[in-house]
Design an enzyme around this catalytic site. Structure first.
Site, PDB file in Angstrom:
ATOM      1  N   GLY A   1     -19.272  -5.823 -16.426  1.00 28.12           N
ATOM      2  CA  GLY A   1     -19.259  -5.544 -17.386  1.00 28.12           C
ATOM      3  C   GLY A   1     -19.269  -4.359 -18.142  1.00 28.12           C
ATOM      4  O   GLY A   1     -20.498  -5.672 -18.862  1.00 28.12           O
ATOM      5  N   ARG A   2     -19.416  -3.675 -18.970  1.00 32.86           N
ATOM      6  CA  ARG A   2     -20.233  -2.976 -20.385  1.00 32.86           C
ATOM      7  C   ARG A   2     -19.493  -3.836 -21.113  1.00 32.86           C
ATOM      8  O   ARG A   2     -20.306  -3.972 -22.193  1.00 32.86           O
ATOM      9  CB  ARG A   2     -20.117  -1.216 -19.893  1.00 32.86           C
ATOM     10  CG  ARG A   2     -21.600  -0.588 -19.317  1.00 32.86           C
ATOM     11  CD  ARG A   2     -21.298   0.720 -20.029  1.00 32.86           C
ATOM     12  NE  ARG A   2     -20.170   0.905 -18.997  1.00 32.86           N
ATOM     13  CZ  ARG A   2     -20.878   1.592 -18.100  1.00 32.86           C
ATOM     14  NH1 ARG A   2     -22.519   0.920 -17.321  1.00 32.86           N
ATOM     15  NH2 ARG A   2     -20.356   1.928 -16.599  1.00 32.86           N
ATOM     16  N   PHE A   3     -18.493  -3.604 -21.198  1.00 35.09           N
ATOM     17  CA  PHE A   3     -18.085  -4.319 -22.477  1.00 35.09           C
ATOM     18  C   PHE A   3     -17.482  -5.461 -22.906  1.00 35.09           C
ATOM     19  O   PHE A   3     -16.536  -5.644 -23.360  1.00 35.09           O
ATOM     20  CB  PHE A   3     -16.965  -3.581 -23.399  1.00 35.09           C
ATOM     21  CG  PHE A   3     -17.507  -1.671 -23.063  1.00 35.09           C
ATOM     22  CD1 PHE A   3     -18.203  -1.709 -24.285  1.00 35.09           C
ATOM     23  CD2 PHE A   3     -17.001  -1.164 -22.944  1.00 35.09           C
ATOM     24  CE1 PHE A   3     -19.382  -0.885 -24.486  1.00 35.09           C
ATOM     25  CE2 PHE A   3     -17.877   0.418 -22.438  1.00 35.09           C
ATOM     26  CZ  PHE A   3     -18.915   0.857 -23.678  1.00 35.09           C
ATOM     27  N   GLY A   4     -18.069  -6.641 -21.817  1.00 39.54           N
ATOM     28  CA  GLY A   4     -17.274  -7.663 -21.409  1.00 39.54           C
ATOM     29  C   GLY A   4     -17.056  -7.628 -19.647  1.00 39.54           C
ATOM     30  O   GLY A   4     -17.840  -7.242 -18.860  1.00 39.54           O
TER      31      GLY A   4
ATOM     32  N   ASP B   1     -14.079   9.747 -24.193  1.00 38.53           N
ATOM     33  CA  ASP B   1     -15.432   9.311 -23.864  1.00 38.53           C
ATOM     34  C   ASP B   1     -15.445   9.541 -22.000  1.00 38.53           C
ATOM     35  O   ASP B   1     -15.606   8.372 -21.571  1.00 38.53           O
ATOM     36  CB  ASP B   1     -14.885   7.858 -23.941  1.00 38.53           C
ATOM     37  CG  ASP B   1     -16.829   6.873 -23.179  1.00 38.53           C
ATOM     38  OD1 ASP B   1     -17.335   7.592 -23.167  1.00 38.53           O
ATOM     39  OD2 ASP B   1     -16.347   5.885 -23.326  1.00 38.53           O
TER      40      ASP B   1
ATOM     41  N   VAL C   1     -15.231  -8.379 -15.955  1.00 41.40           N
ATOM     42  CA  VAL C   1     -13.776  -8.074 -15.970  1.00 41.40           C
ATOM     43  C   VAL C   1     -13.204  -8.933 -14.809  1.00 41.40           C
ATOM     44  O   VAL C   1     -14.382  -9.267 -13.357  1.00 41.40           O
ATOM     45  CB  VAL C   1     -13.723  -6.832 -14.980  1.00 41.40           C
ATOM     46  CG1 VAL C   1     -12.763  -6.563 -14.344  1.00 41.40           C
ATOM     47  CG2 VAL C   1     -13.426  -4.996 -15.978  1.00 41.40           C
TER      48      VAL C   1
END
Ligand SMILES: *[C@@H]1O[C@H](CO)[C@@H](O)[C@H](O)[C@H]1NC(C)=O
Ligand SMILES: *[C@@H]1O[C@H](CO)[C@@H](O)[C@H](O)[C@H]1NC(C)=O
Ligand SMILES: *[C@@H]1O[C@H](CO)[C@@H](O)[C@H](O)[C@H]1NC(C)=O
Ligand SMILES: *[C@@H]1O[C@H](CO)[C@@H](O)[C@H](O)[C@H]1NC(C)=O
Length: 306
Positions: free
Chosen positions: A31-34, A143, A36
């Site tokens: 994913g974008r931030f880590g 967001d 999944v």
């Protein structure tokens, strides 16, 4: 973000098993931030998603713990639920409700999927209900964008708001200023580095509604600079041919959200009472008239994961 690909169990770090022994991992995606991972809880057989967030420094950990604190306060069908959280030296792992239907954005741009205006009503009402709950709990999402709204499955119109990484607990007397987010969805007060409030999320809801109905981004310019200028000038309209069939109630709904002065925008409760979301006679009319959302092209290409 939630498209899982098979990985060999052996590639999951041993540490995960140490900290997450009740869960059996099977699939993974970036994913974008880590990362999944899809996982199953041994005892219940429940399918869950484990979001692995790199957090080494104290400061990074505080940011993730803010997200955890926010999610602990939220219990609503349209908001993704936090099931458990684990901390290791370098990561924090959030075990979340598994939502497998893909991003709402993909639904919007999928040419094989006929989106009716009534579908848009159903999507937006749920987002609004989720927001109403968050705002009742004094939490701002900050967001909100189509990538952060997931469909529960391919066959229903149920959605859930995800990613509370930028969410904040609103304190009325605190001067909360933020300067982050994706340019197309930023509210004027965010760009101006002015105070944000509940209605900052409502601006984003206006942008999302515009997008679902037309496939177009209301403020998108040739570059970020132009996009930001369009937002500050509140320069948008319904002139594109995508809006020819759109009901006047839908247009009125958007017009009451995309307003520079946040005090004048509808709040979540007011939006839920708006005829576009609440008038069953209108909904019947949309149903029989088969009002469609736009032609199948999109000016809004989201940033790709990498
Ligand atoms: C969960 O399942 C895995 C794989 O079958 C097993 O290694 C692990 O011991 C189980 N954990 C618990 C708590 O039962
Ligand atoms: C639409 O359907 C066609 C034929 O089944 C397929 O080739 C195409 O990839 C589909 N498009 C999308 C966006 O899924
Ligand atoms: C962005 O816009 C401002 C004025 O609106 C201008 O001064 C600046 O040069 C622009 N920057 C770029 C990179 O285009
Ligand atoms: C926004 O509207 C409110 C209420 O009418 C007014 O008090 C406030 O000054 C306005 N803010 C701006 C920045 O114009």
């Amino acid at each position: 973000m939630y498209d899982f690909e098979m990985i060999d169990l052996a590639t999951v770090e041993i540490a995960f098993f140490f900290f997450l022994f009740p869960f059996l991992f099977s699939l993974s995606s970036r994913g974008r931030f880590g990362q999944v991972h899809k996982c199953v809880e041994n005892s219940s057989g429940l399918t869950l998603a484990a979001k692995v967030i790199k957090a080494r420094s104290q400061k990074e950990k505080e940011i993730v713990k803010n997200e955890i604190q926010v999610m602990n306060n939220l219990d609503h069908a349209n908001l993704i639920q936090l099931y458990a959280a684990y901390e290791s030296r370098n990561d924090i792992i959030l075990v979340l409700e598994y939502v497998g239907g893909g991003e709402l954005f993909d639904r919007i741009i999928d040419e094989n999927y006929t989106l009716m205006e009534l579908d848009a009503v159903v999507f937006i009402r749920q987002i609004c209900e989720g927001l109403q709950h968050m705002h009742k709990m004094y939490i701002l999402h900050l967001d909100l964008k189509p990538e952060n709204i997931l469909c529960v499955s391919r066959v229903t119109n149920k959605i859930k708001i995800i990613d509370f990484g930028l969410a904040r607990i609103y304190k009325p007397r605190e001067k909360l200023r933020v300067n982050f987010g994706t340019p197309e969805f930023l509210a004027p007060e965010v760009i101006n580095y002015d105070f944000v409030s509940f209605n900052t999320d409502m601006w984003s809801l206006g942008v999302i509604t515009y997008m679902i109905l037309s496939g177009l981004c209301p403020f998108l310019g040739d570059d970020d600079n132009q996009t930001l200028n369009n937002i500050l000038a509140c320069q948008w309209n319904f002139e594109e041919q995508e809006f020819v069939e759109t009901s006047k109630e839908a247009k009125d709904f958007i017009s009451r959200l995309l307003i520079v002065n946040k005090s004048w925008r509808m709040g979540a409760a007011e939006a839920l009472r708006h005829p576009w979301l609440s008038d069953s006679v209108l909904h019947h009319h949309l149903y029989t008239k088969k009002t469609m959302c736009r032609s199948r092209r999109s000016s809004c290409v989201p940033m790709t994961d990498s």
